[in-house]
Design a protein around this motif. Structure first.
Motif, PDB file in Angstrom:
ATOM      1  N   ALA A  59      62.361 -37.626 -42.712  1.00  0.00           N
ATOM      2  CA  ALA A  59      60.999 -37.370 -42.231  1.00  0.00           C
ATOM      3  C   ALA A  59      60.113 -38.593 -42.461  1.00  0.00           C
ATOM      4  CB  ALA A  59      60.418 -36.141 -42.925  1.00  0.00           C
ATOM      5  N   LEU A  60      60.246 -39.221 -43.625  1.00  0.00           N
ATOM      6  CA  LEU A  60      59.478 -40.433 -43.921  1.00  0.00           C
ATOM      7  C   LEU A  60      59.878 -41.570 -42.986  1.00  0.00           C
ATOM      8  CD1 LEU A  60      59.643 -40.323 -47.835  1.00  0.00           C
ATOM      9  CD2 LEU A  60      57.594 -39.968 -46.436  1.00  0.00           C
ATOM     10  N   THR A  61      61.176 -41.708 -42.727  1.00  0.00           N
ATOM     11  CA  THR A  61      61.663 -42.763 -41.837  1.00  0.00           C
ATOM     12  C   THR A  61      61.093 -42.596 -40.432  1.00  0.00           C
ATOM     13  OG1 THR A  61      63.744 -42.819 -43.094  1.00  0.00           O
ATOM     14  CG2 THR A  61      63.745 -43.857 -40.922  1.00  0.00           C
ATOM     15  N   LEU A  62      61.135 -41.377 -39.922  1.00  0.00           N
ATOM     16  CA  LEU A  62      60.649 -41.116 -38.567  1.00  0.00           C
ATOM     17  C   LEU A  62      59.154 -41.363 -38.442  1.00  0.00           C
ATOM     18  CD1 LEU A  62      62.879 -38.006 -38.071  1.00  0.00           C
ATOM     19  CD2 LEU A  62      62.794 -39.891 -36.426  1.00  0.00           C
ATOM     20  N   ALA A  63      58.402 -41.040 -39.475  1.00  0.00           N
ATOM     21  CA  ALA A  63      56.960 -41.307 -39.452  1.00  0.00           C
ATOM     22  C   ALA A  63      56.703 -42.808 -39.302  1.00  0.00           C
ATOM     23  CB  ALA A  63      56.307 -40.768 -40.721  1.00  0.00           C
ATOM     24  N   GLU A  64      57.508 -43.621 -39.978  1.00  0.00           N
ATOM     25  CA  GLU A  64      57.323 -45.076 -39.887  1.00  0.00           C
ATOM     26  C   GLU A  64      57.743 -45.594 -38.518  1.00  0.00           C
ATOM     27  OE1 GLU A  64      56.761 -47.568 -42.660  1.00  0.00           O
ATOM     28  OE2 GLU A  64      57.575 -46.565 -44.431  1.00  0.00           O
ATOM     29  N   TRP A  65      58.803 -45.050 -37.954  1.00  0.00           N
ATOM     30  CA  TRP A  65      59.202 -45.470 -36.612  1.00  0.00           C
ATOM     31  C   TRP A  65      58.111 -45.135 -35.593  1.00  0.00           C
ATOM     32  CZ3 TRP A  65      64.842 -43.181 -36.800  1.00  0.00           C
ATOM     33  CH2 TRP A  65      65.660 -44.030 -37.548  1.00  0.00           C
ATOM     34  N   CYS A  66      57.512 -43.964 -35.735  1.00  0.00           N
ATOM     35  CA  CYS A  66      56.408 -43.604 -34.827  1.00  0.00           C
ATOM     36  C   CYS A  66      55.221 -44.548 -35.011  1.00  0.00           C
ATOM     37  CB  CYS A  66      55.975 -42.155 -35.059  1.00  0.00           C
ATOM     38  SG  CYS A  66      57.057 -40.923 -34.286  1.00  0.00           S
ATOM     39  N   ASP A  67      54.921 -44.913 -36.258  1.00  0.00           N
ATOM     40  CA  ASP A  67      53.853 -45.886 -36.500  1.00  0.00           C
ATOM     41  C   ASP A  67      54.153 -47.196 -35.773  1.00  0.00           C
ATOM     42  OD1 ASP A  67      52.451 -44.126 -38.091  1.00  0.00           O
ATOM     43  OD2 ASP A  67      53.112 -44.995 -39.988  1.00  0.00           O
ATOM     44  N   ASN A  68      55.411 -47.630 -35.826  1.00  0.00           N
ATOM     45  CA  ASN A  68      55.788 -48.865 -35.126  1.00  0.00           C
ATOM     46  C   ASN A  68      55.628 -48.725 -33.621  1.00  0.00           C
ATOM     47  OD1 ASN A  68      56.487 -50.164 -37.506  1.00  0.00           O
ATOM     48  ND2 ASN A  68      58.679 -49.764 -37.315  1.00  0.00           N
ATOM     49  N   LEU A  69      55.985 -47.556 -33.087  1.00  0.00           N
ATOM     50  CA  LEU A  69      55.852 -47.343 -31.646  1.00  0.00           C
ATOM     51  C   LEU A  69      54.387 -47.363 -31.227  1.00  0.00           C
ATOM     52  CD1 LEU A  69      57.081 -46.749 -28.898  1.00  0.00           C
ATOM     53  CD2 LEU A  69      57.200 -44.324 -29.516  1.00  0.00           C
ATOM     54  N   VAL A  70      53.535 -46.748 -32.022  1.00  0.00           N
ATOM     55  CA  VAL A  70      52.099 -46.767 -31.724  1.00  0.00           C
ATOM     56  C   VAL A  70      51.571 -48.199 -31.759  1.00  0.00           C
ATOM     57  CG1 VAL A  70      49.820 -46.083 -32.578  1.00  0.00           C
ATOM     58  CG2 VAL A  70      51.679 -44.411 -32.508  1.00  0.00           C
ATOM     59  N   GLU A  71      51.925 -48.921 -32.813  1.00  0.00           N
ATOM     60  CA  GLU A  71      51.426 -50.296 -32.991  1.00  0.00           C
ATOM     61  C   GLU A  71      51.903 -51.217 -31.872  1.00  0.00           C
ATOM     62  OE1 GLU A  71      51.564 -53.904 -36.339  1.00  0.00           O
ATOM     63  OE2 GLU A  71      52.296 -51.891 -36.829  1.00  0.00           O
ATOM     64  N   ASN A  72      53.114 -50.967 -31.377  1.00  0.00           N
ATOM     65  CA  ASN A  72      53.702 -51.845 -30.359  1.00  0.00           C
ATOM     66  C   ASN A  72      53.805 -51.152 -29.002  1.00  0.00           C
ATOM     67  OD1 ASN A  72      54.554 -54.197 -32.137  1.00  0.00           O
ATOM     68  ND2 ASN A  72      55.623 -52.513 -33.164  1.00  0.00           N
ATOM     69  N   TRP A  73      52.915 -50.183 -28.756  1.00  0.00           N
ATOM     70  CA  TRP A  73      53.018 -49.350 -27.570  1.00  0.00           C
ATOM     71  C   TRP A  73      53.050 -50.162 -26.276  1.00  0.00           C
ATOM     72  CZ3 TRP A  73      54.542 -44.730 -26.292  1.00  0.00           C
ATOM     73  CH2 TRP A  73      54.207 -44.203 -25.050  1.00  0.00           C
ATOM     74  N   ASP A  74      52.116 -51.080 -26.107  1.00  0.00           N
ATOM     75  CA  ASP A  74      52.051 -51.829 -24.851  1.00  0.00           C
ATOM     76  C   ASP A  74      53.319 -52.636 -24.626  1.00  0.00           C
ATOM     77  OD1 ASP A  74      49.560 -50.802 -24.381  1.00  0.00           O
ATOM     78  OD2 ASP A  74      48.472 -52.566 -25.111  1.00  0.00           O
TER      79      ASP A  74
END
Length: 438
Positions: A367-382
Motif C-alpha cells: 500500500a505504501l509502495t503504490l501511494a508513492e508510485w501514484c505520487d510519481n505519476l501525478v508529479e510526472n503526469w504531462d
C-alpha cells in the motif's frame, strides 16, 4: 420505504422516460455515495459531495449500462466520457475510497426496456471499448492459444510491460522496480524501501560473492544488478523485450557484464542448472495457479542440493475465492493474471518436495509502495501522457490507486516464502534461526 428500483419500475409501468440521473439510480444498490451529473442536465447523489462524476455524453452511459460495475465505469473514465472532478487522474485514490461500497445490480426487464426507450434503442447497442482494453479471455484462446502457453504468456507480458521504458521511469523512479518495496519506517523514501527489499531478498537467500543466482521474471534487472554488485553471478529472464534491452544496457553501464545477464526469454527456456539460489519476485501472479506444481518443480530442478529460493508475489487473503482477476484488471492491466492465497502456494511448494523455511506478509508495504508510485505519476503526469497517451496514463492511475485500496482493505496481500532444496539426508545447511535482519 420506496427504493430507487421500486420507483424505476413504477415509472416504467407508467411509460415515463428516465433521466440519466434516474438511470444511474436504477443501476446502483442503495444510496448514491457521490454526486453524479449528466449531459442532459440531471443529477443525483449528495449535493455537498467532495467528488462529482460527470457523464459527458451518450457513450458514457452506454458503457455503464452495457458493462455494469468496474468495467463499465473504467471504460467511460478511460475514454474521457466520465470526468471525475475533485481528484487528479494520476491518483484517484480519494474518490475510489469514497465509492468503495458502491454496488451495481442488474435492473428488471421492465426497467431495461424503459432505459432503452429513454436513451433510444440505437444508443444501447454496444460500442467498441477504449483501445487500451484487451480482448476477453474467451477470444484470446482463438487468437493467442491456450492460457499460459508460451505464446499467450508473451502477449500478456507485452500488453502490460512494454508500454514504454520512459513511462515506467517516470512512475517507478530511479530503481525501476515494479514490485512491493520493504519499508523499515513509513516515512522512508521509495528508493530506500526498494533497496531494502533487494537487501532482504539477498540476505534471505544467504548469497555471497561467487554464488550463482537465477532471477525469474527479473523485470528491469534490479535484483540482478543488486546481486552482481556484490559479486554474485546472475542470470535474469523476462518475457518483455523492452525490459531486457533496458536491463542489459544498465548492466553494461554499471560495468557488471562479466557477472550479470538479462535474457529476453521464457523462464521455461533457461537451460542452466545447479544454482545456489533462485528468486521469483512478482512472477507467480502471471503463470496460472494450475501451473504452480510444474513451476515449483522447475525451480527445484534449477537448484543445487541445499540451495535456497524465494517466492515474492501478490496473493488473495484466503484460499477459497476464484483465482481469476476482476474484469478491469484482466482487460486493462494483467491479462490472464491469477491470484490465490499463500496457503495454496506453500502447499504446492511442499508438494514438490521443497521445504518451506519462512514466510511473511508485506501487505501494508505494498500500500505504501503504490501511494508513492501514484505520487510519481501525478508529479510526472504531462510527461507520462506525452509518452503513452492520456488513456494509458489513466489506466495506471486507476489501477494503482485501486490496488492501494485493495491492500489496505485486506482484499489482497503480498507474501514472501523462503524455501530450501534438501539433500537425500534431509539435513539443513542453514542456521537454526533466521539469519537476516527484517
Amino acid at each position: 420505504m420506496t427504493t430507487f428500483r421500486d420507483r424505476s419500475d413504477v415509472l416504467a409501468e407508467l411509460g415515463t422516460k428516465l433521466t440519466i440521473a434516474e438511470i444511474i439510480e436504477t443501476l446502483i444498490d442503495g444510496p448514491v455515495p457521490v454526486r453524479f451529473t449528466a449531459f442532459d442536465g440531471s443529477a443525483t447523489g449528495p449535493e455537498d459531495s467532495e467528488f462529482v462524476l460527470e457523464i459527458r455524453n451518450p457513450r458514457g452511459i452506454n458503457y455503464l449500462v452495457n458493462a455494469l460495475g468496474d468495467l463499465g465505469l473504467a471504460r467511460a473514465y478511460i475514454a474521457g466520457d466520465l470526468i471525475v472532478h475533485g481528484v487528479h487522474p494520476g491518483d484517484p485514490y480519494p474518490v475510489l475510497r469514497a465509492i468503495q461500497s458502491l454496488k451495481f445490480h442488474r435492473p428488471s426487464a421492465l426497467t431495461l426496456v424503459t432505459i432503452a426507450r429513454s436513451l433510444g434503442w440505437e444508443r444501447l447497442r454496444p460500442v467498441p471499448p477504449p483501445p487500451q482494453e484487451t480482448l476477453p479471455r474467451w477470444r484470446r484462446v482463438a487468437l493467442e492459444g491456450l492460457r499460459h502457453s508460451k505464446t499467450r504468456d508473451a502477449e500478456a507480458i507485452h500488453h502490460h510491460y512494454d508500454v514504454s521504458n520512459a513511462f515506467y521511469e517516470h512512475v517507478l523512479g530511479p530503481s525501476m522496480t515494479y514490485t512491493c518495496a520493504a519499508y523499515g519506517e513509513p516515512d522512508w523514501t521509495l528508493e530506500q524501501a526498494q533497496e531494502n527489499k533487494y537487501r532482504l531478498v539477498f540476505d534471505k537467500l544467504k548469497l555471497k560473492a561467487g554464488d550463482r543466482l537465477l532471477d525469474i521474471g527479473c523485470g528491469w534487472g534490479g535484483m540482478v544488478r543488486y546481486a552482481a554488485r556484490r559479486g554474485v553471478r546472475v542470470i535474469g529472464a523476462t518475457l518483455s523485450a523492452e525490459q531486457a534491452a533496458w536491463a542489459q544496457k544498465k548492466i553494461a553501464d554499471e560495468g557488471l557484464a562479466e557477472l550479470a545477464e538479462v535474457r529476453h526469454s521464457d523462464y521455461r527456456d533457461i537451460a542452466e542448472s545447479g544454482f545456489d539460489a533462485v528468486s521469483s519476485i512478482g512472477l507467480t501472479e502471471h503463470i496460472g495457479v494450475h501451473n504452480y506444481p510444474s513451476y515449483f518443480r522447475f525451480i527445484q530442478g534449477k537448484l543445487r542440493e541445499g540451495g535456497l529460493f524465494l517466492n515474492h508475489c501478490i496473493t488473495r487473503h484466503d484460499n477459497t475465492r476464484t483465482t481469476k482477476a476482476g474484469d478491469f484488471i484482466d482487460r486493462y492491466v494483467f491479462p490472464d493474471g491469477e491470484l490465490i492465497g499463500s496457503g495454496r502456494i506453500i502447499s504446492d511448494i511442499q508438494n514438490v518436495g521443497l521445504e518451506v523455511l519462512h514466510e511473511e506478509n508485506l501487505r501494508e508495504h505494498y500500500a505504501l509502495t503504490l501511494a508513492e508510485w501514484c505520487d510519481n505519476l501525478v508529479e510526472n503526469w504531462d510527461a507520462c501522457v506525452a509518452e503513452a497517451g492520456e488513456g494509458t496514463a489513466k489506466v495506471w492511475g486507476l489501477y494503482m490507486a485501486g490496488s492501494r485500496l485493495g491492500f489496505q482493505r485486506n482484499v489482497v496481500q503480498l507474501h514472501q516464502v523462503l524455501g530450501v532444496k534438501l539433500g537425500p539426508d534431509g539435513l539443513w545447511n542453514v542456521p537454526l534461526r533466521p539469519w537476516w535482519n527484517p
